[in-house]
Design an enzyme around this catalytic site. Structure first.
Site, short mmCIF file in Angstrom:
data_model
loop_
_atom_site.label_atom_id
_atom_site.label_comp_id
_atom_site.label_asym_id
_atom_site.label_seq_id
_atom_site.Cartn_x
_atom_site.Cartn_y
_atom_site.Cartn_z
N ASP A 1 0.73 -1.12 0.05
CA ASP A 1 -0.15 -0.04 -0.09
C ASP A 1 0.90 1.33 -0.09
OD1 ASP A 1 -1.47 -2.23 0.45
OD2 ASP A 1 -2.41 -1.53 2.20
N GLU B 1 2.18 -8.47 12.54
CA GLU B 1 1.97 -7.93 11.03
C GLU B 1 3.16 -7.81 10.15
OE1 GLU B 1 -1.00 -4.90 10.47
OE2 GLU B 1 -1.40 -5.53 8.35
C1 2M8 Z 1 -3.02 -4.45 4.04
O1 2M8 Z 1 -3.87 -3.77 3.06
C2 2M8 Z 1 -5.46 -3.33 3.46
C3 2M8 Z 1 -6.08 -2.86 2.18
O2 2M8 Z 1 -5.84 -4.01 1.17
C4 2M8 Z 1 -5.24 -2.41 4.45
O3 2M8 Z 1 -4.36 -1.57 5.11
O4 2M8 Z 1 -6.37 -2.01 5.09
C5 2M8 Z 1 -1.90 -4.95 3.17
O5 2M8 Z 1 -0.66 -5.26 4.04
C6 2M8 Z 1 -2.14 -6.10 2.34
O6 2M8 Z 1 -1.07 -6.49 1.41
C7 2M8 Z 1 -2.91 -7.16 2.88
O7 2M8 Z 1 -3.38 -7.93 1.95
C8 2M8 Z 1 -4.25 -6.57 4.00
C9 2M8 Z 1 -4.78 -7.58 4.57
O8 2M8 Z 1 -3.80 -8.21 5.47
O9 2M8 Z 1 -3.52 -5.40 4.62
#
Ligand code: 2M8
Length: 441
Positions: free
Chosen positions: A175, A408
């Site tokens: 992101d 994470e």
């Molecule tokens: C993160 O992204 C989401 C949006 O897709 C967010 O920040 O809300 C990223 O690290 C992405 O790579 C990952 O798939 C997602 C869910 O773990 O979180």
């Protein structure tokens, strides 16, 4: 790590996955991410494939419920019972597109494509007595995987050379990675979007993308939504278009895995091999910077490379994109450089180079270490003929989760964990790393 410690790490990983299991699919984290995410579920299926064949297949089948009729596999399949996540289905409004599925709500963009890789892992790790079922699973999923890859080559291949374009930072999976923030600076926002963030109620704002980044994310979402998620129409005027090295490399690997699946079930492998060749050679032509010895993302709107050193370039190892000489140079000059990607007393591999002006060891994709990334890089190093380095990276990654748990992301200097706790892909891929070491899981 001694055997008891490895066992404990695996046990804890399984318990994280069980805790996030919603029956037919697994959420990425207990509260922060209450829906089903595309590449998260593929990583989760890879972990599950080692000890629960049925549940691994189910994870993928659930994800495929969200596939659009144009082949797009969405970034998020929404959980009707999941709340507390912004932006939810009311913001995405996927039903505006005739291509969106009718019975589930999804987002309107995709994510790096790990689907073929996950399906292949399920077949490879299937218990001996269940190989026929695993083969049927491949027969069932191959048309969906093929359609998904076809989506990229038909709808996201604006130059016709196989270099796929990413149109939203959330689509990249990384992101707020600096190339996206850099390309984002050139996006003229006609208005300031109005919304309320929910993520920073759970995780310190210092560890998440900034409000300015979120303005960009939401603005781009609203812009594409105005086009009713029509790919062709949007690409005609999209203000952010990144030919992302990580995304394209992951697709290269997925094409090779799709070819392997086709071979297993006795089908033609020419198409995925041809896709792989196209994307591989386009990356080598357009994204390699010979002066720096690194691959960089290409900003298609500005018409130039974004010369910021991130883990994206290193993924050409995972995608079997980098020829031997380039791979060797990149490993020596970038990956193993203590000033760039290999902190001597810390934890490799930071998501952004330690020397970059963008680097921040505590903020999301601006510097922290991610287990999913280390997993791909370890696989890449093995493919590049550096198994000893892959083993070192695996050991350091296991040390990280042992120190800080299934967080994470992690500080590359201290190993401190950030973001959500009990993060599913960290657990799943750790299980896979341990299994790859030949240890029981
Ligand atoms: C993160 O992204 C989401 C949006 O897709 C967010 O920040 O809300 C990223 O690290 C992405 O790579 C990952 O798939 C997602 C869910 O773990 O979180």
């Amino acid at each position: 790590m001694i055997e008891d410690e490895l066992e404990a790490v695996v046990r804890a990983g399984k318990s994280v996955l069980a805790g996030n299991d919603l029956g037919r699919w697994t959420k990425p984290a207990p509260n922060l991410y209450p829906h089903q995410w595309n590449w998260d579920s593929c990583f989760i299926a890879i972990g599950l494939s080692h000890y629960n064949f049925d549940r691994a297949c189910q994870e993928i089948r659930s994800l495929l419920r969200g596939q659009w009729s144009n082949g797009l596999l969405p970034q998020i399949v929404f959980n009707p019972e999941g709340d507390d996540y912004f932006p939810g289905p009311d913001v995405w409004q996927s039903h505006r597109s005739p291509d969106a599925p009718k019975d589930v709500q999804t987002s309107g963009i995709t994510q790096p494509t790990v689907l073929a890789t996950a399906a292949l892992s399920i077949w490879r790790n299937a218990p001996d007595g269940r190989k026929d079922e695993a083969k049927s699973f491949l027969q069932e999923t191959l048309p969906h995987i093929r359609h998904y890859h076809q989506f990229f080559y038909e709808e996201r291949n604006p130059d016709g050379d196989g270099l796929i374009v990413v149109i939203h930072p959330w689509e990249s999976g990384t992101d707020n990675s600096p190339p996206y923030l850099d390309a984002g600076k050139r996006v003229h926002m006609a208005y300031k979007p109005q919304y309320t963030r929910l993520d920073t109620r759970q995780v310190s704002a210092a560890n998440r993308p900034s409000d300015k980044d979120y303005d960009l994310f939401v603005y781009l979402l609203e812009l594409m939504r105005q086009d009713n998620w029509d790919q062709k129409s949007y690409l005609g005027h999209a203000p952010l278009q990144v030919q992302d090295v990580l995304f394209n490399s992951v697709l290269c690997r997925a094409n090779l895995d799709l070819a392997a699946i086709a071979e297993i079930i006795g089908q033609d492998q020419d198409e995925p091999r041809e896709w792989y060749e196209q994307t591989r050679s386009a990356l080598n032509r357009r994204c390699w910077d010979d002066e720096d010895g690194m691959y960089y993302d290409y900003d298609r709107v500005a018409g130039r490379l974004i010369k910021i050193d991130t883990i994206a370039g290193l993924h050409t190892l995972y995608g079997r994109v980098a020829p031997e000489d380039r791979a060797a140079r990149m490993i020596e000059v970038h990956l193993l450089n203590p000033k760039l990607f290999w902190p001597p007393s810390g934890y490799p591999v930071p998501s952004t180079s330690l020397s970059s002006e963008w680097f921040n060891p505590e903020n999301y994709w601006l510097g922290p270490v991610w287990i999913g990334i280390n997993w791909m890089l370890a696989r890449g190093l093995s493919s590049a003929g550096r198994p000893e380095l892959a083993a070192t990276l695996t050991t350091r990654s296991l040390g990280l989760v042992q120190r800080s748990g299934y967080r994470e992301y992690f500080n590359p200097y201290t190993g401190q964990g950030y973001g959500t706790e009990d993060f599913s892909w960290a657990a799943a891929l750790t299980i896979d790393l341990v299994a790859e070491m030949g240890e029981p899981v």
